[in-house]
Design a protein around this motif. Structure first.
Motif, PDB file in Angstrom:
ATOM      1  N   PRO A  32       0.836  -1.273  -0.010  1.00 41.04           N
ATOM      2  CA  PRO A  32      -0.155  -0.029  -0.020  1.00 41.04           C
ATOM      3  C   PRO A  32       0.872   1.108   0.159  1.00 41.04           C
ATOM      4  CG  PRO A  32      -0.674  -1.605   1.701  1.00 41.04           C
ATOM      5  CD  PRO A  32       0.711  -2.156   1.229  1.00 41.04           C
ATOM      6  N   VAL A  33       0.424   2.090  -0.839  1.00 43.89           N
ATOM      7  CA  VAL A  33       1.213   3.208  -1.004  1.00 43.89           C
ATOM      8  C   VAL A  33       0.407   4.599  -0.597  1.00 43.89           C
ATOM      9  CG1 VAL A  33       2.539   4.914  -2.556  1.00 43.89           C
ATOM     10  CG2 VAL A  33       2.573   2.316  -2.713  1.00 43.89           C
ATOM     11  N   VAL A  34       0.886   5.262   0.388  1.00 42.38           N
ATOM     12  CA  VAL A  34       0.069   6.635   0.724  1.00 42.38           C
ATOM     13  C   VAL A  34       0.851   7.802   0.148  1.00 42.38           C
ATOM     14  CG1 VAL A  34      -0.634   8.228   2.610  1.00 42.38           C
ATOM     15  CG2 VAL A  34      -0.842   5.563   2.889  1.00 42.38           C
ATOM     16  N   LYS A  52      -9.402   7.005  -2.739  1.00 44.49           N
ATOM     17  CA  LYS A  52      -8.425   7.070  -3.529  1.00 44.49           C
ATOM     18  C   LYS A  52      -7.749   8.568  -3.457  1.00 44.49           C
ATOM     19  CE  LYS A  52      -5.785   5.432  -7.050  1.00 44.49           C
ATOM     20  NZ  LYS A  52      -5.033   4.389  -7.189  1.00 44.49           N
ATOM     21  N   LYS A  53      -8.527   9.395  -3.094  1.00 46.90           N
ATOM     22  CA  LYS A  53      -8.219  10.800  -2.730  1.00 46.90           C
ATOM     23  C   LYS A  53      -8.868  11.302  -1.395  1.00 46.90           C
ATOM     24  CE  LYS A  53      -7.785  15.454  -5.250  1.00 46.90           C
ATOM     25  NZ  LYS A  53      -8.295  16.142  -6.271  1.00 46.90           N
ATOM     26  N   GLN A  54      -7.926  11.872  -0.697  1.00 53.10           N
ATOM     27  CA  GLN A  54      -8.642  12.586   0.619  1.00 53.10           C
ATOM     28  C   GLN A  54      -8.046  14.143   0.368  1.00 53.10           C
ATOM     29  OE1 GLN A  54      -8.119   9.994   4.129  1.00 53.10           O
ATOM     30  NE2 GLN A  54      -7.247   8.745   2.692  1.00 53.10           N
ATOM     31  N   THR A  55      -9.003  14.922   0.404  1.00 52.15           N
ATOM     32  CA  THR A  55      -8.799  16.277   0.406  1.00 52.15           C
ATOM     33  C   THR A  55      -8.904  17.245   1.681  1.00 52.15           C
ATOM     34  OG1 THR A  55      -9.344  16.648  -1.936  1.00 52.15           O
ATOM     35  CG2 THR A  55      -9.374  18.554  -0.908  1.00 52.15           C
ATOM     36  N   THR A  67      -3.611   5.730  -1.970  1.00 50.68           N
ATOM     37  CA  THR A  67      -4.561   6.804  -1.756  1.00 50.68           C
ATOM     38  C   THR A  67      -3.394   7.930  -1.747  1.00 50.68           C
ATOM     39  OG1 THR A  67      -6.163   8.121   0.001  1.00 50.68           O
ATOM     40  CG2 THR A  67      -4.007   6.677   0.680  1.00 50.68           C
ATOM     41  N   PHE A  68      -4.102   9.379  -2.302  1.00 58.20           N
ATOM     42  CA  PHE A  68      -3.433  10.516  -2.115  1.00 58.20           C
ATOM     43  C   PHE A  68      -4.109  11.438  -1.014  1.00 58.20           C
ATOM     44  CE2 PHE A  68      -3.443  14.998  -2.960  1.00 58.20           C
ATOM     45  CZ  PHE A  68      -1.987  15.572  -2.905  1.00 58.20           C
ATOM     46  N   ILE A  69      -3.195  12.065  -0.112  1.00 58.82           N
ATOM     47  CA  ILE A  69      -3.690  12.631   1.036  1.00 58.82           C
ATOM     48  C   ILE A  69      -3.268  14.192   0.726  1.00 58.82           C
ATOM     49  CG2 ILE A  69      -3.999  13.050   3.371  1.00 58.82           C
ATOM     50  CD1 ILE A  69      -3.906  10.045   3.749  1.00 58.82           C
ATOM     51  N   GLY A  70      -3.884  15.245   0.569  1.00 61.94           N
ATOM     52  CA  GLY A  70      -3.468  16.564   0.680  1.00 61.94           C
ATOM     53  C   GLY A  70      -4.333  17.546   0.473  1.00 61.94           C
ATOM     54  N   ALA A  71      -4.056  18.745   0.669  1.00 58.75           N
ATOM     55  CA  ALA A  71      -5.001  19.909   0.398  1.00 58.75           C
ATOM     56  C   ALA A  71      -5.226  20.199  -1.199  1.00 58.75           C
ATOM     57  CB  ALA A  71      -4.424  21.000   1.009  1.00 58.75           C
TER      58      ALA A  71
END
Length: 335
Positions: free
Chosen positions: A132-134, A311-314, A147-151
């Motif tokens: 798993p890659v964050v 997949k994306k967390q804004t 998943t991508f996490i960022g503003a």
């Protein structure tokens, strides 16, 4: 150790949970390596998990805070052991750092890439191995990650441009833009959003400088710009350290009171952007969450709970001015 699951039962479970992170692949992974996107690492709450955190650099206070947030959040998860690597703004070193993690057979990778394209290949390699890659804060190309996490950096740039156009230069004026590392997605997106917001507003960008997110480079760039530009109304800096560097450059020639400085990051630490606004060096900043706590939460879901994550967390942002700086700082520190 958990007892082995009978083959028939395991097959039935996978049929039911075919869309979960623990079984099979989804249509998004068609044509990729057999294990691509498949979380083979979840052993439940009885497992011990080694997480590799690959950081772009720790020279920026924001990145050190990100590491601290990851470390603090992971401390409350006894199953987690987190290793940290500092790429020192070197793409080749960061690739090597991740390769080293793969050799160590880590259970999950967290990465904040120095630049997007040079790190895409090694991130995909980890993902294709079923790790798993964050991806945190800065993006890679394509979608070979968990998943991508960022503003939303385009939106932050747009908000910064709107604030400058409406509040600081309603009748137009001259702006200097200080940019971050050119190959990093936040630099590209913060510029794009800013340009969208100031279009048609009689605002002229009279000079740009590339400070690579660092205060001393921001100061060097601003030193040169000040010599060439007799009139500057506002400095739009893509992060707070470069804005502070620009302020110091202006102060050294007695021009700090005729220029207003805006930044992005809003770290709730004594040397961060919120205090700089409170103290009057910056006119405004925008909170840019590190995502460290959220990255650990995603790791827990993937490795311990055997669940999917988006997949994306804004992450949200917030404008900080003199009016609310004290309250925002206090709230961010639990006050």
């Amino acid at each position: 150790m958990a007892r082995p699951v009978p083959i028939a039962l395991a097959a039935t479970a996978c049929a039911v949970l075919v869309l979960s992170a623990g079984c099979g692949t989804t249509h998004e992974n068609a044509g990729q390596a057999p294990n691509a996107g498949t979380n083979t690492k979840c052993k439940g709450p009885n497992g011990h998990y080694v997480i590799g955190m690959s950081q772009a650099n720790v020279a920026e206070p924001y990145r050190q805070r990100m590491n601290d947030d990851i470390r603090n959040a992971a401390a409350s998860v006894p199953q987690f052991e987190v290793k940290f690597a500092d790429a020192a703004q070197d793409n080749a070193k960061q690739v090597s750092d991740v390769e080293n993690y793969l050799t160590q057979q880590i259970d999950l990778l967290i990465i904040s890439p120095n630049e997007s394209t040079p790190l895409t290949g090694v991130v995909k390699k980890a993902y294709d191995k079923g790790i798993p890659v964050v991806v945190l804060d800065r993006k890679v190309d394509g979608d070979a990650y968990t998943t991508f996490i960022g503003a939303d950096n385009t939106d932050i740039g747009r908000q910064a441009g709107t604030f400058i156009a409406q509040k600081l230069l309603p009748n137009g004026g001259k702006v200097v833009e200080l940019k971050g590392l050119p190959g990093s997605t936040p630099a590209q997106e913060r510029d794009a959003g800013f340009q969208q917001a100031i279009a048609g507003k009689n605002i002229q960008v009279v000079a740009t400088g590339v400070g690579d997110w660092l205060r001393d480079k921001g100061q060097q760039q601003m030193d040169a710009i000040l010599k060439a530009q007799p009139q500057i109304d506002v400095v739009y800096s893509e992060n707070d350290p470069m804005a502070e560097g620009a302020y110091l450059a202006a102060k050294s020639v007695g021009r700090e009171n005729s220029i207003r400085f805006t930044g992005i990051d809003g770290l709730p630490i004594p040397s961060g952007g919120i205090k700089a606004v409170e103290d009057g060096r910056l006119t405004a900043t925008f909170v840019y969450p590190t995502g460290g706590k959220e990255a650990v939460e995603a790791a827990k879901k993937l490795l311990i709970d055997c669940q999917q994550v988006p997949k994306k967390q804004t992450l949200p942002t917030q404008l900080v001015t003199k009016d609310n700086a004290e309250a925002v700082y206090r709230a961010a520190n639990g006050g």
